[in-house]
Write a protein that holds these residues in place. Structure first.
Motif, PDB file in Angstrom:
ATOM      1  N   ILE A 146     -14.466   4.309 -18.383  1.00 32.99           N
ATOM      2  CA  ILE A 146     -13.555   3.194 -18.634  1.00 32.99           C
ATOM      3  C   ILE A 146     -12.179   3.538 -18.055  1.00 32.99           C
ATOM      4  O   ILE A 146     -11.712   4.670 -18.176  1.00 32.99           O
ATOM      5  N   GLY A 147     -11.538   2.556 -17.422  1.00 30.54           N
ATOM      6  CA  GLY A 147     -10.256   2.797 -16.767  1.00 30.54           C
ATOM      7  C   GLY A 147      -9.240   3.497 -17.642  1.00 30.54           C
ATOM      8  O   GLY A 147      -8.588   4.448 -17.218  1.00 30.54           O
ATOM      9  N   LYS A 148      -9.096   3.058 -18.871  1.00 31.37           N
ATOM     10  CA  LYS A 148      -8.140   3.663 -19.800  1.00 31.37           C
ATOM     11  C   LYS A 148      -8.452   5.136 -20.028  1.00 31.37           C
ATOM     12  O   LYS A 148      -7.552   5.981 -20.031  1.00 31.37           O
ATOM     13  N   HIS A 149      -9.713   5.481 -20.177  1.00 31.58           N
ATOM     14  CA  HIS A 149     -10.100   6.874 -20.409  1.00 31.58           C
ATOM     15  C   HIS A 149      -9.837   7.731 -19.175  1.00 31.58           C
ATOM     16  O   HIS A 149      -9.411   8.888 -19.293  1.00 31.58           O
ATOM     17  N   ALA A 150     -10.080   7.155 -18.002  1.00 34.27           N
ATOM     18  CA  ALA A 150      -9.788   7.877 -16.769  1.00 34.27           C
ATOM     19  C   ALA A 150      -8.290   8.177 -16.658  1.00 34.27           C
ATOM     20  O   ALA A 150      -7.901   9.307 -16.353  1.00 34.27           O
ATOM     21  N   LEU A 151      -7.462   7.191 -16.948  1.00 34.05           N
ATOM     22  CA  LEU A 151      -6.015   7.396 -16.890  1.00 34.05           C
ATOM     23  C   LEU A 151      -5.557   8.439 -17.892  1.00 34.05           C
ATOM     24  O   LEU A 151      -4.727   9.299 -17.566  1.00 34.05           O
ATOM     25  N   LEU A 152      -6.063   8.392 -19.099  1.00 32.33           N
ATOM     26  CA  LEU A 152      -5.665   9.375 -20.105  1.00 32.33           C
ATOM     27  C   LEU A 152      -6.071  10.788 -19.711  1.00 32.33           C
ATOM     28  O   LEU A 152      -5.398  11.755 -20.068  1.00 32.33           O
ATOM     29  N   ALA A 153      -7.144  10.929 -18.961  1.00 27.86           N
ATOM     30  CA  ALA A 153      -7.556  12.270 -18.487  1.00 27.86           C
ATOM     31  C   ALA A 153      -6.513  12.858 -17.546  1.00 27.86           C
ATOM     32  O   ALA A 153      -6.414  14.082 -17.410  1.00 27.86           O
TER      33      ALA A 153
END
Length: 102
Positions: free
Chosen positions: A92-99
């Protein structure tokens, strides 16, 4: 028209860019380490021709606004995003960004 705004995801700062183009929109959310983008992103080009730049990027297709980009699964990601931050197709885009912030 080009619209930019700071956004916060779980206390982490990112920038959202929305470029209105004829018959389509360009959507990007980024920080200093990488970005996610709408279907206009050519991940194959980044992996093949620009691999030496170690670009961290992912593409979501069918998104029309910021929230859809944040919550859509990434259809394709760069090889360096996989190696450096553990991204994978379907994240999910949000999870990728948080990584990117860890």
């Amino acid at each position: 028209m080009i619209h930019t705004e700071p956004i916060w995801i779980e206390d982490q700062a990112f920038t959202f860019v929305h470029v209105e183009l004829p018959k389509t929109n360009l959507l990007v959310i980024y920080n200093d380490f990488g970005y996610i983008m709408c279907g206009a992103l050519d991940v194959d080009l980044l992996n093949d021709k620009l691999a030496d730049r170690n670009i961290v990027a992912g593409r979501a297709v069918g998104v029309r606004n910021r929230d859809e980009l944040l919550y859509a699964p990434l259809q394709k990601v760069t090889n360096y995003a996989v190696e450096k931050f553990g991204w994978y197709e379907g994240i999910i885009g949000k999870h990728a960004l948080l990584a990117l912030t860890k």
